[in-house]
Design an enzyme around this catalytic site. Structure first.
Site, PDB file in Angstrom:
ATOM      1  N   HIS A  66      50.757 -23.121  -7.652  1.00 49.12           N
ATOM      2  CA  HIS A  66      50.873 -22.567  -6.302  1.00 49.12           C
ATOM      3  C   HIS A  66      50.946 -23.710  -5.303  1.00 49.12           C
ATOM      4  O   HIS A  66      50.053 -24.553  -5.241  1.00 49.12           O
ATOM      5  CB  HIS A  66      49.693 -21.634  -6.008  1.00 49.12           C
ATOM      6  CG  HIS A  66      49.774 -20.356  -6.786  1.00 49.12           C
ATOM      7  ND1 HIS A  66      48.676 -19.744  -7.341  1.00 49.12           N
ATOM      8  CD2 HIS A  66      50.854 -19.584  -7.091  1.00 49.12           C
ATOM      9  CE1 HIS A  66      49.082 -18.636  -7.963  1.00 49.12           C
ATOM     10  NE2 HIS A  66      50.390 -18.526  -7.832  1.00 49.12           N
ATOM     11  N   ALA A  67      52.018 -23.701  -4.509  1.00 47.14           N
ATOM     12  CA  ALA A  67      52.374 -24.860  -3.696  1.00 47.14           C
ATOM     13  C   ALA A  67      51.274 -25.300  -2.730  1.00 47.14           C
ATOM     14  O   ALA A  67      50.998 -26.480  -2.572  1.00 47.14           O
ATOM     15  CB  ALA A  67      53.660 -24.549  -2.946  1.00 47.14           C
ATOM     16  N   ARG A  68      50.648 -24.333  -2.081  1.00 40.37           N
ATOM     17  CA  ARG A  68      49.710 -24.660  -0.997  1.00 40.37           C
ATOM     18  C   ARG A  68      48.342 -25.123  -1.474  1.00 40.37           C
ATOM     19  O   ARG A  68      47.524 -25.566  -0.659  1.00 40.37           O
ATOM     20  CB  ARG A  68      49.523 -23.434  -0.124  1.00 40.37           C
ATOM     21  CG  ARG A  68      48.902 -22.242  -0.865  1.00 40.37           C
ATOM     22  CD  ARG A  68      49.037 -20.977  -0.047  1.00 40.37           C
ATOM     23  NE  ARG A  68      48.588 -19.801  -0.772  1.00 40.37           N
ATOM     24  CZ  ARG A  68      48.840 -18.556  -0.356  1.00 40.37           C
ATOM     25  NH1 ARG A  68      49.541 -18.355   0.743  1.00 40.37           N
ATOM     26  NH2 ARG A  68      48.404 -17.531  -1.044  1.00 40.37           N
ATOM     27  N   GLU A  69      48.084 -25.045  -2.767  1.00 34.31           N
ATOM     28  CA  GLU A  69      46.754 -25.369  -3.296  1.00 34.31           C
ATOM     29  C   GLU A  69      46.666 -26.867  -3.579  1.00 34.31           C
ATOM     30  O   GLU A  69      46.580 -27.311  -4.718  1.00 34.31           O
ATOM     31  CB  GLU A  69      46.481 -24.493  -4.534  1.00 34.31           C
ATOM     32  CG  GLU A  69      46.501 -23.006  -4.167  1.00 34.31           C
ATOM     33  CD  GLU A  69      46.571 -22.040  -5.352  1.00 34.31           C
ATOM     34  OE1 GLU A  69      46.392 -22.477  -6.500  1.00 34.31           O
ATOM     35  OE2 GLU A  69      46.797 -20.835  -5.110  1.00 34.31           O
ATOM     36  N   ARG A 116      53.467 -20.487  -1.125  1.00 38.77           N
ATOM     37  CA  ARG A 116      52.807 -20.295  -2.435  1.00 38.77           C
ATOM     38  C   ARG A 116      53.782 -20.384  -3.617  1.00 38.77           C
ATOM     39  O   ARG A 116      53.470 -20.984  -4.649  1.00 38.77           O
ATOM     40  CB  ARG A 116      52.160 -18.908  -2.437  1.00 38.77           C
ATOM     41  CG  ARG A 116      51.674 -18.385  -3.787  1.00 38.77           C
ATOM     42  CD  ARG A 116      51.045 -17.015  -3.593  1.00 38.77           C
ATOM     43  NE  ARG A 116      50.773 -16.291  -4.818  1.00 38.77           N
ATOM     44  CZ  ARG A 116      49.598 -16.325  -5.457  1.00 38.77           C
ATOM     45  NH1 ARG A 116      48.612 -17.077  -5.014  1.00 38.77           N
ATOM     46  NH2 ARG A 116      49.412 -15.603  -6.539  1.00 38.77           N
ATOM     47  N   ASN A 133      52.876 -17.808 -11.209  1.00 38.57           N
ATOM     48  CA  ASN A 133      51.740 -17.285 -11.989  1.00 38.57           C
ATOM     49  C   ASN A 133      51.800 -15.763 -12.176  1.00 38.57           C
ATOM     50  O   ASN A 133      50.812 -15.128 -12.517  1.00 38.57           O
ATOM     51  CB  ASN A 133      50.410 -17.691 -11.349  1.00 38.57           C
ATOM     52  CG  ASN A 133      49.323 -17.894 -12.390  1.00 38.57           C
ATOM     53  OD1 ASN A 133      49.620 -18.273 -13.536  1.00 38.57           O
ATOM     54  ND2 ASN A 133      48.083 -17.637 -12.010  1.00 38.57           N
ATOM     55  N   ARG A 134      52.982 -15.205 -11.974  1.00 33.53           N
ATOM     56  CA  ARG A 134      53.284 -13.822 -12.365  1.00 33.53           C
ATOM     57  C   ARG A 134      54.503 -13.786 -13.274  1.00 33.53           C
ATOM     58  O   ARG A 134      54.957 -12.716 -13.652  1.00 33.53           O
ATOM     59  CB  ARG A 134      53.576 -12.944 -11.127  1.00 33.53           C
ATOM     60  CG  ARG A 134      52.466 -12.905 -10.078  1.00 33.53           C
ATOM     61  CD  ARG A 134      51.240 -12.146 -10.572  1.00 33.53           C
ATOM     62  NE  ARG A 134      50.202 -12.116  -9.535  1.00 33.53           N
ATOM     63  CZ  ARG A 134      49.299 -13.087  -9.330  1.00 33.53           C
ATOM     64  NH1 ARG A 134      49.314 -14.178 -10.101  1.00 33.53           N
ATOM     65  NH2 ARG A 134      48.398 -12.965  -8.374  1.00 33.53           N
ATOM     66  N   HIS A 186      43.736 -24.225  -9.876  1.00 36.47           N
ATOM     67  CA  HIS A 186      44.168 -23.546  -8.651  1.00 36.47           C
ATOM     68  C   HIS A 186      43.101 -23.749  -7.578  1.00 36.47           C
ATOM     69  O   HIS A 186      42.076 -24.385  -7.801  1.00 36.47           O
ATOM     70  CB  HIS A 186      44.323 -22.041  -8.923  1.00 36.47           C
ATOM     71  CG  HIS A 186      45.507 -21.669  -9.750  1.00 36.47           C
ATOM     72  ND1 HIS A 186      46.590 -21.006  -9.248  1.00 36.47           N
ATOM     73  CD2 HIS A 186      45.775 -21.860 -11.072  1.00 36.47           C
ATOM     74  CE1 HIS A 186      47.479 -20.802 -10.200  1.00 36.47           C
ATOM     75  NE2 HIS A 186      47.014 -21.304 -11.325  1.00 36.47           N
ATOM     76  N   SER A 187      43.343 -23.149  -6.423  1.00 33.89           N
ATOM     77  CA  SER A 187      42.301 -22.996  -5.414  1.00 33.89           C
ATOM     78  C   SER A 187      42.606 -21.720  -4.652  1.00 33.89           C
ATOM     79  O   SER A 187      43.744 -21.242  -4.682  1.00 33.89           O
ATOM     80  CB  SER A 187      42.261 -24.200  -4.463  1.00 33.89           C
ATOM     81  OG  SER A 187      43.340 -24.163  -3.541  1.00 33.89           O
ATOM     82  N   GLU A 263      39.506 -22.133 -10.346  1.00 36.77           N
ATOM     83  CA  GLU A 263      39.741 -22.107  -8.899  1.00 36.77           C
ATOM     84  C   GLU A 263      38.774 -23.103  -8.262  1.00 36.77           C
ATOM     85  O   GLU A 263      37.558 -22.901  -8.273  1.00 36.77           O
ATOM     86  CB  GLU A 263      39.482 -20.702  -8.336  1.00 36.77           C
ATOM     87  CG  GLU A 263      40.354 -19.608  -8.946  1.00 36.77           C
ATOM     88  CD  GLU A 263      41.721 -19.474  -8.292  1.00 36.77           C
ATOM     89  OE1 GLU A 263      42.034 -20.244  -7.353  1.00 36.77           O
ATOM     90  OE2 GLU A 263      42.475 -18.587  -8.734  1.00 36.77           O
TER      91      GLU A 263
HETATM   92  O1  0X9 Z   1      46.397 -14.956  -8.311  1.00 35.72           O
HETATM   93  C1  0X9 Z   1      46.467 -15.986  -9.004  1.00 35.72           C
HETATM   94  O2  0X9 Z   1      47.493 -16.345  -9.562  1.00 35.72           O
HETATM   95  C2  0X9 Z   1      45.205 -16.859  -9.162  1.00 35.72           C
HETATM   96  N1  0X9 Z   1      44.492 -16.956  -7.903  1.00 35.72           N
HETATM   97  S1  0X9 Z   1      45.163 -17.805  -6.656  1.00 35.72           S
HETATM   98  O3  0X9 Z   1      44.343 -17.586  -5.460  1.00 35.72           O
HETATM   99  N2  0X9 Z   1      45.075 -19.367  -6.970  1.00 35.72           N
HETATM  100  O4  0X9 Z   1      46.529 -17.407  -6.477  1.00 35.72           O
HETATM  101  C3  0X9 Z   1      44.304 -16.257 -10.224  1.00 35.72           C
HETATM  102  C4  0X9 Z   1      44.939 -16.142 -11.588  1.00 35.72           C
HETATM  103  C5  0X9 Z   1      43.968 -15.683 -12.642  1.00 35.72           C
HETATM  104  N3  0X9 Z   1      44.623 -15.436 -13.915  1.00 35.72           N
HETATM  105  C6  0X9 Z   1      45.302 -14.292 -14.154  1.00 35.72           C
HETATM  106  N4  0X9 Z   1      45.267 -13.290 -13.357  1.00 35.72           N
HETATM  107  N5  0X9 Z   1      45.980 -14.232 -15.285  1.00 35.72           N
HETATM  108 ZN    ZN Z   2      46.769 -20.400  -7.318  1.00 33.27          ZN
END
Ligand code: 0X9
Ligand code: ZN
Length: 301
Positions: A66-69, A116, A133-134, A186-187, A263
């Site tokens: 995630h870019a902003r982290e 992000r 991350n999706r 992440h953060s 995180e």
């Molecule tokens: O939402 C996310 O991708 C992560 N939090 S963030 O605030 N850094 O964006 C959490 C990801 C946790 N892992 C999964 N949900 N698989």
């Molecule tokens: Zn993240």
């Protein structure tokens, strides 16, 4: 290449320059490869750190999905520095991608500090970016994702539709290393999260993940101070349900035992815009977690 310091956040060029410097200066312990290119053609540089001991477990570490982290690449480069400087003691091999979303990362310096996603253009929409991350290929498109390119949790046109996630997948397909851990930084929020993220179920060996997670949190607490409290738990229960994450894919498809999303700081005062004066203390916490997970990996060999 050139050296690095941790009193400020660095541009991509600096981070990549540091990896190249390490590979030039310590060729016996590290090497750098590009595992692919981003949407805009930036390299995805992975550093391998190993002192060549036989039968060593391997750990994957990434940052900057995630870019902003910004604290994530900063902490991951700090970890790299520590591992290289203490390479004679290493009992594991590390494969580390400090900036998994280089286009988004650069965009947060030049245009939008809170960007992000990656920088993919979608057909039929003015909106830009896929949430990397999706975009991983396990339970893709499930809870906590969107098909709308304008959303921050847009999962992309299909599993691994993005060059950044696809490069990670191909790296693992081609690698013969004995991966026992997959750590993605992440953060923010100060959490140590284990699968599943796609819903509130837990993997069969979740008690092991909980135990090592708790040990990591205890070690972080010792490394830091009163504010170094990290909460351990299942992703979907502790945070929220979100499918297509890298941790779920690493656990379910790659069968890597210790898959965690960590995180980093803080708990909301500054959020994504964590001031640079917190880099070293946060990075020491991240390093403490890596060391605990490394120990756990050793006992699996
Ligand atoms: O939402 C996310 O991708 C992560 N939090 S963030 O605030 N850094 O964006 C959490 C990801 C946790 N892992 C999964 N949900 N698989
Ligand atoms: Zn993240």
């Amino acid at each position: 290449g050139h050296r690095m310091e941790w009193s400020s956040y660095h541009r991509l060029e600096d981070i990549h320059g540091y990896l190249d410097y390490l590979a030039e200066t310590f060729p016996d312990v590290c090497s750098v490869v590009s595992i692919g290119n981003s949407v805009e053609g930036r390299p995805l540089k992975v550093i391998r750190i190993s002192n060549g001991k036989a039968n060593a477990p391997a750990l994957w570490i990434d940052g900057g999905i995630h870019a902003r982290e910004w604290i994530s690449p900063a902490a991951v480069t700090y970890i790299i520095n520590h591992l290289v400087e203490n390479s004679e003691d290493l009992e594991a091999d590390y494969y580390i991608l400090p900036v998994a979303n280089p286009d988004g990362y650069e965009y947060t310096f030049t245009r939008d500090r809170l960007w992000r996603k990656n920088r993919k253009r979608s057909v039929g929409s003015m909106c830009i970016g896929v949430d990397l991350n999706r975009n991983f290929g396990y339970r893709w498109g499930g809870l906590g994702t969107s098909k709308d390119p304008c959303r921050e949790i847009y999962a992309g046109s299909g599993p691994f539709s993005e060059p950044e996630t696809n490069a990670i997948r191909y790296f693992f397909e081609a690698s013969a290393a004995n991966f026992k851990a997959y750590l993605t930084f992440h953060s923010y929020g100060q959490y140590i999260l284990y699968p599943w993220g796609y819903d509130k179920r837990v993997p069969p060996d979740y008690a092991d993940l909980e135990m090592i997670g708790k040990q990591a949190a205890a070690s972080i607490r010792k490394a830091g101070g009163a504010n170094s409290v990290y909460t351990v738990g299942n992703s979907a229960t502790t945070l929220y349900a979100a499918s297509g994450g890298s941790d779920d894919w690493a656990k379910a498809i790659l069968k890597i035992k210790y898959a965690y999303t960590i995180e980093l700081r803080d708990t909301g005062k500054y959020g994504f815009v964590l001031p640079a004066r917190y880099i070293t203390s946060t990075a020491k916490e991240a390093l403490a977690a890596v060391m605990v997970v490394t120990e756990a990996c050793k006992s699996l060999i």
